[in-house]
Scaffold this motif. Structure first.
Motif, PDB file in Angstrom:
ATOM      1  N   GLY A  87       0.791  -1.218   0.000  1.00  0.00           N
ATOM      2  CA  GLY A  87       0.000   0.000   0.000  1.00  0.00           C
ATOM      3  C   GLY A  87       0.822   1.265   0.000  1.00  0.00           C
ATOM      4  N   HIS A  88       2.104   1.155   0.388  1.00  0.00           N
ATOM      5  CA  HIS A  88       2.978   2.334   0.374  1.00  0.00           C
ATOM      6  C   HIS A  88       3.167   2.792  -1.072  1.00  0.00           C
ATOM      7  N   ARG A  89       3.075   4.101  -1.287  1.00  0.00           N
ATOM      8  CA  ARG A  89       3.196   4.621  -2.641  1.00  0.00           C
ATOM      9  C   ARG A  89       4.480   5.438  -2.759  1.00  0.00           C
ATOM     10  N   LEU A  90       5.262   5.134  -3.800  1.00  0.00           N
ATOM     11  CA  LEU A  90       6.525   5.807  -4.048  1.00  0.00           C
ATOM     12  C   LEU A  90       6.362   6.817  -5.177  1.00  0.00           C
ATOM     13  N   GLN A  91       6.894   7.998  -4.958  1.00  0.00           N
ATOM     14  CA  GLN A  91       6.784   9.098  -5.940  1.00  0.00           C
ATOM     15  C   GLN A  91       5.329   9.390  -6.286  1.00  0.00           C
ATOM     16  N   GLY A  92       4.413   8.992  -5.440  1.00  0.00           N
ATOM     17  CA  GLY A  92       3.006   9.175  -5.713  1.00  0.00           C
ATOM     18  C   GLY A  92       2.511   8.343  -6.879  1.00  0.00           C
ATOM     19  N   ARG A  93       3.323   7.404  -7.332  1.00  0.00           N
ATOM     20  CA  ARG A  93       3.007   6.665  -8.561  1.00  0.00           C
ATOM     21  C   ARG A  93       3.031   5.150  -8.390  1.00  0.00           C
ATOM     22  N   TYR A  94       4.072   4.619  -7.746  1.00  0.00           N
ATOM     23  CA  TYR A  94       4.250   3.171  -7.663  1.00  0.00           C
ATOM     24  C   TYR A  94       3.744   2.657  -6.312  1.00  0.00           C
ATOM     25  N   GLU A  95       2.636   1.930  -6.342  1.00  0.00           N
ATOM     26  CA  GLU A  95       2.025   1.426  -5.113  1.00  0.00           C
ATOM     27  C   GLU A  95       2.447  -0.025  -4.898  1.00  0.00           C
ATOM     28  N   ILE A  96       3.028  -0.271  -3.736  1.00  0.00           N
ATOM     29  CA  ILE A  96       3.547  -1.601  -3.438  1.00  0.00           C
ATOM     30  C   ILE A  96       2.403  -2.590  -3.210  1.00  0.00           C
ATOM     31  N   VAL A  97       2.465  -3.701  -3.912  1.00  0.00           N
ATOM     32  CA  VAL A  97       1.479  -4.774  -3.759  1.00  0.00           C
ATOM     33  C   VAL A  97       1.968  -5.786  -2.733  1.00  0.00           C
ATOM     34  N   SER A 115       4.763  -4.089  -7.652  1.00  0.00           N
ATOM     35  CA  SER A 115       4.067  -2.813  -7.484  1.00  0.00           C
ATOM     36  C   SER A 115       3.132  -2.549  -8.658  1.00  0.00           C
ATOM     37  N   THR A 116       2.231  -1.607  -8.441  1.00  0.00           N
ATOM     38  CA  THR A 116       1.337  -1.156  -9.510  1.00  0.00           C
ATOM     39  C   THR A 116       1.706   0.264  -9.899  1.00  0.00           C
ATOM     40  N   ASP A 117       1.920   0.462 -11.195  1.00  0.00           N
ATOM     41  CA  ASP A 117       2.164   1.811 -11.705  1.00  0.00           C
ATOM     42  C   ASP A 117       0.799   2.478 -11.863  1.00  0.00           C
ATOM     43  N   ARG A 118       0.475   3.409 -10.988  1.00  0.00           N
ATOM     44  CA  ARG A 118      -0.845   4.028 -10.987  1.00  0.00           C
ATOM     45  C   ARG A 118      -1.083   4.923 -12.205  1.00  0.00           C
ATOM     46  N   GLN A 119      -0.034   5.264 -12.930  1.00  0.00           N
ATOM     47  CA  GLN A 119      -0.221   6.065 -14.145  1.00  0.00           C
ATOM     48  C   GLN A 119      -0.661   5.209 -15.327  1.00  0.00           C
ATOM     49  N   THR A 120      -0.205   3.945 -15.342  1.00  0.00           N
ATOM     50  CA  THR A 120      -0.513   3.070 -16.480  1.00  0.00           C
ATOM     51  C   THR A 120      -1.403   1.894 -16.105  1.00  0.00           C
ATOM     52  N   GLY A 121      -1.478   1.590 -14.787  1.00  0.00           N
ATOM     53  CA  GLY A 121      -2.231   0.426 -14.330  1.00  0.00           C
ATOM     54  C   GLY A 121      -1.473  -0.874 -14.455  1.00  0.00           C
ATOM     55  N   GLU A 122      -0.225  -0.822 -14.910  1.00  0.00           N
ATOM     56  CA  GLU A 122       0.566  -2.033 -15.117  1.00  0.00           C
ATOM     57  C   GLU A 122       1.273  -2.472 -13.833  1.00  0.00           C
ATOM     58  N   ARG A 123       1.519  -3.777 -13.759  1.00  0.00           N
ATOM     59  CA  ARG A 123       2.350  -4.308 -12.690  1.00  0.00           C
ATOM     60  C   ARG A 123       3.822  -4.151 -13.074  1.00  0.00           C
ATOM     61  N   VAL A 124       4.642  -3.744 -12.123  1.00  0.00           N
ATOM     62  CA  VAL A 124       6.074  -3.573 -12.346  1.00  0.00           C
ATOM     63  C   VAL A 124       6.818  -4.106 -11.120  1.00  0.00           C
ATOM     64  N   VAL A 125       8.116  -4.246 -11.268  1.00  0.00           N
ATOM     65  CA  VAL A 125       8.981  -4.559 -10.133  1.00  0.00           C
ATOM     66  C   VAL A 125       9.734  -3.284  -9.759  1.00  0.00           C
ATOM     67  N   VAL A 126       9.679  -2.943  -8.484  1.00  0.00           N
ATOM     68  CA  VAL A 126      10.456  -1.814  -7.979  1.00  0.00           C
ATOM     69  C   VAL A 126      11.516  -2.373  -7.040  1.00  0.00           C
ATOM     70  N   LYS A 127      12.758  -2.088  -7.371  1.00  0.00           N
ATOM     71  CA  LYS A 127      13.883  -2.604  -6.591  1.00  0.00           C
ATOM     72  C   LYS A 127      14.548  -1.463  -5.839  1.00  0.00           C
ATOM     73  N   GLN A 128      14.774  -1.669  -4.564  1.00  0.00           N
ATOM     74  CA  GLN A 128      15.357  -0.652  -3.689  1.00  0.00           C
ATOM     75  C   GLN A 128      16.754  -1.080  -3.276  1.00  0.00           C
ATOM     76  N   SER A 129      17.704  -0.171  -3.326  1.00  0.00           N
ATOM     77  CA  SER A 129      19.026  -0.488  -2.790  1.00  0.00           C
ATOM     78  C   SER A 129      18.919  -0.576  -1.263  1.00  0.00           C
ATOM     79  N   LYS A 130      19.575  -1.561  -0.677  1.00  0.00           N
ATOM     80  CA  LYS A 130      19.494  -1.738   0.774  1.00  0.00           C
ATOM     81  C   LYS A 130      20.123  -0.539   1.488  1.00  0.00           C
ATOM     82  N   PRO A 131      19.376   0.089   2.385  1.00  0.00           N
ATOM     83  CA  PRO A 131      19.944   1.235   3.111  1.00  0.00           C
ATOM     84  C   PRO A 131      21.238   0.898   3.842  1.00  0.00           C
ATOM     85  N   SER A 132      21.343  -0.334   4.372  1.00  0.00           N
ATOM     86  CA  SER A 132      22.538  -0.701   5.135  1.00  0.00           C
ATOM     87  C   SER A 132      23.779  -0.783   4.259  1.00  0.00           C
TER      88      SER A 132
END
Length: 267
Positions: free
Chosen positions: A20-30, A44-61
């Motif tokens: 449910g967390h949304r990144l950049q107001g666009r990518y909502e984590i599924v 994640s869901t790209d709320r601009q296109t409705g498509e499913r995508v993968v969002v990869k985050q660099s580990k903060p540590s």
């Protein structure tokens, strides 16, 4: 105690973002897909296109190193436009965190097929699988890159086609910048930025496929693969060269010829 506290801190700082967390107001984590050594991945869901995508985050540590690897993964994907490789859709920052967006591949990994679906591959089926995967590997090499993580969780089957995913460890051929000393010969064979590292990984990939159809006889002591698996001479030679027990391959073309010869020996 210091080591324990460091582990607790790392687990806390690398805790995945919630659904449910949304990144950049666009990518909502599924949902959280999993983590590697340097990154966290989310469906994640790209709320601009409705498509499913993968969002990869660099580990903060991992700090600067994690961000550097994510940028290098973006560079690799942009250089490797191919139907069997996910497309890079962008790189962005959100709250001082770096994220990479790629295609979502809706399919099953080879790991899923073997261990969850209990799929068994015959010798011929295993060779045929490798024959269809190798052109993608060859394409990566021809573009000057090595994948360096060719494992059964990183190859997906989608509608009868194979897709090579997770370029998080990919490097340009010969690029040793920032490469830490190897702890063993095995690690060097897998991680040196040379095409032979990918071929070595293909050998282990092939072994996983071959063992998927293996059933040990009752009372049979465990042995080496060449003792347990009943293989044609051509397949045995292929494996020995991939695993560098005999002379290593010098080109993708030579490897492909031997795979085709091993298939021909069984048909």
């Amino acid at each position: 105690m210091i080591r324990y506290l460091r582990q607790v801190y790392q687990a806390w700082i690398d805790y995945p973002l919630r659904a449910g967390h949304r990144l950049q107001g666009r990518y909502e984590i599924v949902r959280f897909l999993g983590e590697g050594s340097y990154g966290l991945a989310y469906l994640s869901t790209d709320r601009q296109t409705g498509e499913r995508v993968v969002v990869k985050q660099s580990k903060p540590s991992k700090r600067g190193l994690g961000r550097k690897l994510l940028r290098r993964e973006q560079e690799a994907l942009l250089a490797l436009t191919h139907p069997s490789i996910p497309k890079c859709r962008g790189l962005f920052e959100d709250g001082k965190r770096l994220f990479l967006v790629t295609d979502w591949i809706d399919g099953a990994t080879v790991e899923d097929l073997i261990f969850e679906q209990q799929r068994g591959f015959s010798e011929l089926e295993s060779l045929a699988f490798i024959a269809r995967l190798l052109p993608v590997v060859r394409f990566v090499h021809e573009r000057g890159w090595v994948h360096l993580d060719l494992r059964i969780p990183n190859v997906m089957v989608r509608d009868g086609t194979y897709v090579l995913i997770d370029f998080g460890l990919a490097r340009r051929i010969g690029d040793t910048e920032g490469l830490e000393p190897f702890s063993s010969e095995e690690e060097e064979r897998r991680r040196l930025p040379d095409v032979k590292s990918d071929w070595y990984a293909v050998g282990h990939f092939l072994l996983f496929l071959l063992y998927s159809g293996y059933e040990a006889q009752e009372g049979q002591p465990p042995g080496e693969w060449h003792e347990e698996l009943s293989l044609s001479m051509a397949t045995g030679r292929l494996l020995r060269r991939l695993l560098r027990l005999d002379e290593a391959y010098e080109s993708d073309a030579a490897l492909m010829r031997d795979v085709e010869a091993a298939i021909a020996a069984l048909t």
